[in-house]
Design a protein around this motif. Structure first.
Motif, PDB file in Angstrom:
ATOM      1  N   GLY A 175      -7.214  -7.996  -1.598  1.00  0.00           N
ATOM      2  CA  GLY A 175      -6.583  -9.224  -2.056  1.00  0.00           C
ATOM      3  C   GLY A 175      -5.878  -9.894  -0.889  1.00  0.00           C
ATOM      4  O   GLY A 175      -4.784 -10.460  -1.035  1.00  0.00           O
ATOM      5  N   ARG A 176      -6.503  -9.831   0.283  1.00  0.00           N
ATOM      6  CA  ARG A 176      -5.850 -10.332   1.508  1.00  0.00           C
ATOM      7  C   ARG A 176      -6.192 -11.793   1.743  1.00  0.00           C
ATOM      8  O   ARG A 176      -7.346 -12.195   1.616  1.00  0.00           O
ATOM      9  CB  ARG A 176      -6.339  -9.505   2.687  1.00  0.00           C
ATOM     10  CG  ARG A 176      -5.729  -9.883   4.056  1.00  0.00           C
ATOM     11  CD  ARG A 176      -6.246  -8.891   5.073  1.00  0.00           C
ATOM     12  NE  ARG A 176      -5.881  -9.144   6.438  1.00  0.00           N
ATOM     13  CZ  ARG A 176      -5.004  -8.394   7.130  1.00  0.00           C
ATOM     14  NH1 ARG A 176      -4.360  -7.420   6.529  1.00  0.00           N
ATOM     15  NH2 ARG A 176      -4.777  -8.636   8.397  1.00  0.00           N
ATOM     16  N   PRO A 177      -5.196 -12.626   2.103  1.00  0.00           N
ATOM     17  CA  PRO A 177      -5.486 -14.033   2.409  1.00  0.00           C
ATOM     18  C   PRO A 177      -6.464 -14.133   3.580  1.00  0.00           C
ATOM     19  O   PRO A 177      -6.346 -13.396   4.558  1.00  0.00           O
ATOM     20  CB  PRO A 177      -4.128 -14.615   2.806  1.00  0.00           C
ATOM     21  CG  PRO A 177      -3.106 -13.606   2.427  1.00  0.00           C
ATOM     22  CD  PRO A 177      -3.777 -12.292   2.291  1.00  0.00           C
ATOM     23  N   PRO A 229      -7.942  -3.451   8.478  1.00  0.00           N
ATOM     24  CA  PRO A 229      -6.518  -3.665   8.240  1.00  0.00           C
ATOM     25  C   PRO A 229      -5.927  -2.374   7.687  1.00  0.00           C
ATOM     26  O   PRO A 229      -6.659  -1.398   7.492  1.00  0.00           O
ATOM     27  CB  PRO A 229      -6.517  -4.740   7.152  1.00  0.00           C
ATOM     28  CG  PRO A 229      -7.755  -4.444   6.356  1.00  0.00           C
ATOM     29  CD  PRO A 229      -8.762  -3.861   7.332  1.00  0.00           C
ATOM     30  N   SER A 230      -4.630  -2.345   7.447  1.00  0.00           N
ATOM     31  CA  SER A 230      -4.037  -1.211   6.754  1.00  0.00           C
ATOM     32  C   SER A 230      -4.638  -1.138   5.348  1.00  0.00           C
ATOM     33  O   SER A 230      -4.961  -2.168   4.749  1.00  0.00           O
ATOM     34  CB  SER A 230      -2.522  -1.381   6.703  1.00  0.00           C
ATOM     35  OG  SER A 230      -2.192  -2.683   6.254  1.00  0.00           O
ATOM     36  N   ALA A 231      -4.782   0.094   4.819  1.00  0.00           N
ATOM     37  CA  ALA A 231      -5.551   0.313   3.591  1.00  0.00           C
ATOM     38  C   ALA A 231      -4.707   0.210   2.314  1.00  0.00           C
ATOM     39  O   ALA A 231      -4.866   1.005   1.399  1.00  0.00           O
ATOM     40  CB  ALA A 231      -6.243   1.668   3.659  1.00  0.00           C
ATOM     41  N   PRO A 280       3.425  -1.614   0.633  1.00  0.00           N
ATOM     42  CA  PRO A 280       3.678  -0.917   1.902  1.00  0.00           C
ATOM     43  C   PRO A 280       2.393  -0.282   2.437  1.00  0.00           C
ATOM     44  O   PRO A 280       1.553   0.168   1.661  1.00  0.00           O
ATOM     45  CB  PRO A 280       4.679   0.166   1.508  1.00  0.00           C
ATOM     46  CG  PRO A 280       5.277  -0.264   0.206  1.00  0.00           C
ATOM     47  CD  PRO A 280       4.221  -1.061  -0.481  1.00  0.00           C
ATOM     48  N   SER A 281       2.243  -0.238   3.755  1.00  0.00           N
ATOM     49  CA  SER A 281       1.064   0.396   4.353  1.00  0.00           C
ATOM     50  C   SER A 281       1.022   1.873   3.987  1.00  0.00           C
ATOM     51  O   SER A 281       2.063   2.517   3.859  1.00  0.00           O
ATOM     52  CB  SER A 281       1.102   0.259   5.877  1.00  0.00           C
ATOM     53  OG  SER A 281       0.945  -1.087   6.243  1.00  0.00           O
ATOM     54  N   PRO A 282      -0.207   2.413   3.815  1.00  0.00           N
ATOM     55  CA  PRO A 282      -0.337   3.809   3.380  1.00  0.00           C
ATOM     56  C   PRO A 282      -0.128   4.792   4.531  1.00  0.00           C
ATOM     57  O   PRO A 282      -0.706   4.634   5.598  1.00  0.00           O
ATOM     58  CB  PRO A 282      -1.785   3.902   2.891  1.00  0.00           C
ATOM     59  CG  PRO A 282      -2.461   2.642   3.275  1.00  0.00           C
ATOM     60  CD  PRO A 282      -1.504   1.736   3.956  1.00  0.00           C
ATOM     61  N   ARG A 314       4.921 -11.997   3.238  1.00  0.00           N
ATOM     62  CA  ARG A 314       5.899 -10.996   2.836  1.00  0.00           C
ATOM     63  C   ARG A 314       5.150  -9.679   2.646  1.00  0.00           C
ATOM     64  O   ARG A 314       4.339  -9.519   1.752  1.00  0.00           O
ATOM     65  CB  ARG A 314       6.576 -11.388   1.525  1.00  0.00           C
ATOM     66  CG  ARG A 314       7.629 -10.379   1.124  1.00  0.00           C
ATOM     67  CD  ARG A 314       8.086 -10.566  -0.307  1.00  0.00           C
ATOM     68  NE  ARG A 314       9.053  -9.515  -0.621  1.00  0.00           N
ATOM     69  CZ  ARG A 314       9.336  -9.150  -1.851  1.00  0.00           C
ATOM     70  NH1 ARG A 314       8.749  -9.705  -2.879  1.00  0.00           N
ATOM     71  NH2 ARG A 314      10.213  -8.190  -2.062  1.00  0.00           N
ATOM     72  N   HIS A 315       5.421  -8.738   3.528  1.00  0.00           N
ATOM     73  CA  HIS A 315       4.745  -7.452   3.484  1.00  0.00           C
ATOM     74  C   HIS A 315       5.631  -6.423   2.825  1.00  0.00           C
ATOM     75  O   HIS A 315       6.798  -6.653   2.602  1.00  0.00           O
ATOM     76  CB  HIS A 315       4.512  -6.966   4.914  1.00  0.00           C
ATOM     77  CG  HIS A 315       3.277  -7.534   5.519  1.00  0.00           C
ATOM     78  ND1 HIS A 315       3.310  -8.375   6.585  1.00  0.00           N
ATOM     79  CD2 HIS A 315       1.976  -7.367   5.212  1.00  0.00           C
ATOM     80  CE1 HIS A 315       2.071  -8.692   6.923  1.00  0.00           C
ATOM     81  NE2 HIS A 315       1.244  -8.109   6.108  1.00  0.00           N
ATOM     82  N   TYR A 316       5.058  -5.269   2.625  1.00  0.00           N
ATOM     83  CA  TYR A 316       5.827  -4.036   2.426  1.00  0.00           C
ATOM     84  C   TYR A 316       6.857  -4.136   1.319  1.00  0.00           C
ATOM     85  O   TYR A 316       7.889  -3.503   1.366  1.00  0.00           O
ATOM     86  CB  TYR A 316       6.584  -3.656   3.715  1.00  0.00           C
ATOM     87  CG  TYR A 316       5.865  -3.998   4.981  1.00  0.00           C
ATOM     88  CD1 TYR A 316       4.642  -3.413   5.267  1.00  0.00           C
ATOM     89  CD2 TYR A 316       6.388  -4.906   5.887  1.00  0.00           C
ATOM     90  CE1 TYR A 316       3.971  -3.733   6.424  1.00  0.00           C
ATOM     91  CE2 TYR A 316       5.717  -5.228   7.061  1.00  0.00           C
ATOM     92  CZ  TYR A 316       4.509  -4.647   7.315  1.00  0.00           C
ATOM     93  OH  TYR A 316       3.858  -4.967   8.446  1.00  0.00           O
TER      94      TYR A 316
HETATM   95 MG    MG Z   1      -1.293  -4.504   6.878  1.00  0.00          MG
END
Ligand code: MG
Ligand code: TXA
Length: 343
Positions: free
Chosen positions: A61-63, A145-147, A153-155, A233-235
């Motif tokens: 669901g990444r832009p 990318p991070s999964a 939050p990144s795994p 806005r991440h994490y």
């Molecule tokens: Mg990432």
């Protein structure tokens, strides 16, 4: 789609060998694989295959305007993808394989969607033996990318990848807990000195020392805009996260929340603060320890898992103890501050 987990902690085990072979086949035929790196788990696809790359954006669901990092298993492979500068040579010699990503001019071999239409490409040569084994099995560069689902939050564990992407990808390689716990340092390495786009384990001070200077993108003295991904806005945990400086502030904030009859806040504290607050009557069940105050590496290692745990517990309010933004602490505070922002 059924998601298979395959243990590759012992790379010579039969399970690992079979899993890596399968990962290679999946990646070559346009599929996605979750895999460990020394920083966080990645979600990989053949970097040359536009459809496979589109599947990454869909699964997360990444832009589409947030570019991906291409992972390579050798310096040679990186040189084929991007134009190396003298600075890139120096950085690669010092930090590769390892947790440093370099943004360089693309040679145009990968589809434009990988770098969200930019003329540059981010490349990284990871040091994790499992990541390298998978890259070799794939026999081509892997965009990853991070999964995590976008915004989560990144795994840092295979279980986190499963939590976010179960049913969306066929295979996750389980390399156990990652070493660092925060994503790689990203620098623009096209100029005379590196421009810091995202802080990480390779610190701004270390880069300054090696290269003479290393301004952060977006700072007054730096014309380059920050990395596209940094605007999102991440994490973010689902609850509201408040940052405090020490156990006294944590205790005071907890007290005022409880007086307003808010639900019990969850506290993310250093080991030292955790002991202090337990002595002062805060139940152990309302505290997660992030590690020693003296060790930013502990905070880096445990932060993302703690934010996920806060969601599992349904915490509406989270009080998080900061650490000084020095060295690796700067990367910790970069992620922590974003998790606390309401945007
Ligand atoms: Mg990432
Ligand atoms: O440690 C890591 O880097 C992990 C593991 C899996 O290698 N990967 C990772 O990827 O964190 P991702 O997609 O979650 O973050 C990539 C960051 C984003 O902030 C993105 O905007 C930036 O790198 N980036 C990628 N390509 C870029 C480019 N051409 N120019 C500027 N920034 C770029």
């Amino acid at each position: 789609m059924e998601t298979k987990l395959c243990d590759i902690q012992n790379l010579n085990s039969e399970e690992a060998l079979r899993g890596l072979e399968q990962a290679g086949e999946i990646l070559r035929s346009g599929g996605l694989v979750g895999f460990p790196t020394e920083t966080v788990y990645g979600l990989g696809a053949n970097a040359f295959d536009a459809e496979a790359v589109a599947a990454i954006f869909a699964a997360k669901g990444r832009p589409g305007d947030n570019p991906l990092i291409v992972h390579v298993a050798s310096l040679q492979q990186a040189r084929e993808l991007v134009e190396f500068t003298p600075l890139a040579e120096k950085l690669a010699e010092c930090y590769w394989p390892g947790p440093l990503t370099m943004v360089l001019d693309s040679r145009g071999l990968v589809p434009a969607s990988v770098s969200a239409g930019l003329s540059t490409l981010a490349v990284r040569f990871p040091s994790h033996p499992g990541a390298l084994a998978m890259l070799r099995a794939a026999e081509r560069p892997i965009a990853a990318p991070s999964a995590n689902l976008s915004g989560r939050p990144s795994p840092t564990l295979a279980g986190h990848v499963l939590e976010d992407l179960q049913g969306r990808i066929p295979l996750i390689l389980d390399g156990g807990p990652v070493e660092i716990g925060l994503e790689s340092t990203v620098v623009d390495a096209r100029g005379e000195y590196p421009i810091l786009l995202r802080p990480g384990k390779v610190t701004q001070d270390a880069l300054k020392l090696l290269c003479g200077d290393c301004p952060a993108a977006g700072q007054a003295d730096c014309a380059r805009p920050a990395s596209p991904g940094m605007k999102y806005r991440h994490y973010a945990p689902q609850g509201q996260l408040f940052l405090v400086k020490n156990w006294r502030e944590a205790e005071a904030l907890r007290h005022s929340l409880l007086q307003e009859e808010a639900p019990q806040p969850l506290l993310l504290l250093s080991e030292e603060s955790s002991r202090e607050l337990q002595r002062r009557g805060v139940p152990e069940t309302q505290i997660i320890s992030l590690g020693s105050e003296e060790e930013p590496a502990d905070f880096a290692h445990n932060l993302f898992a703690a934010l996920r745990e806060a969601d599992h517990r349904g915490a509406g309010y989270i009080i998080g103890q900061s650490i000084p933004a020095i060295g690796l602490g700067a990367a910790v505070m970069n992620r922590y501050t974003k998790a606390a922002s309401k945007k």
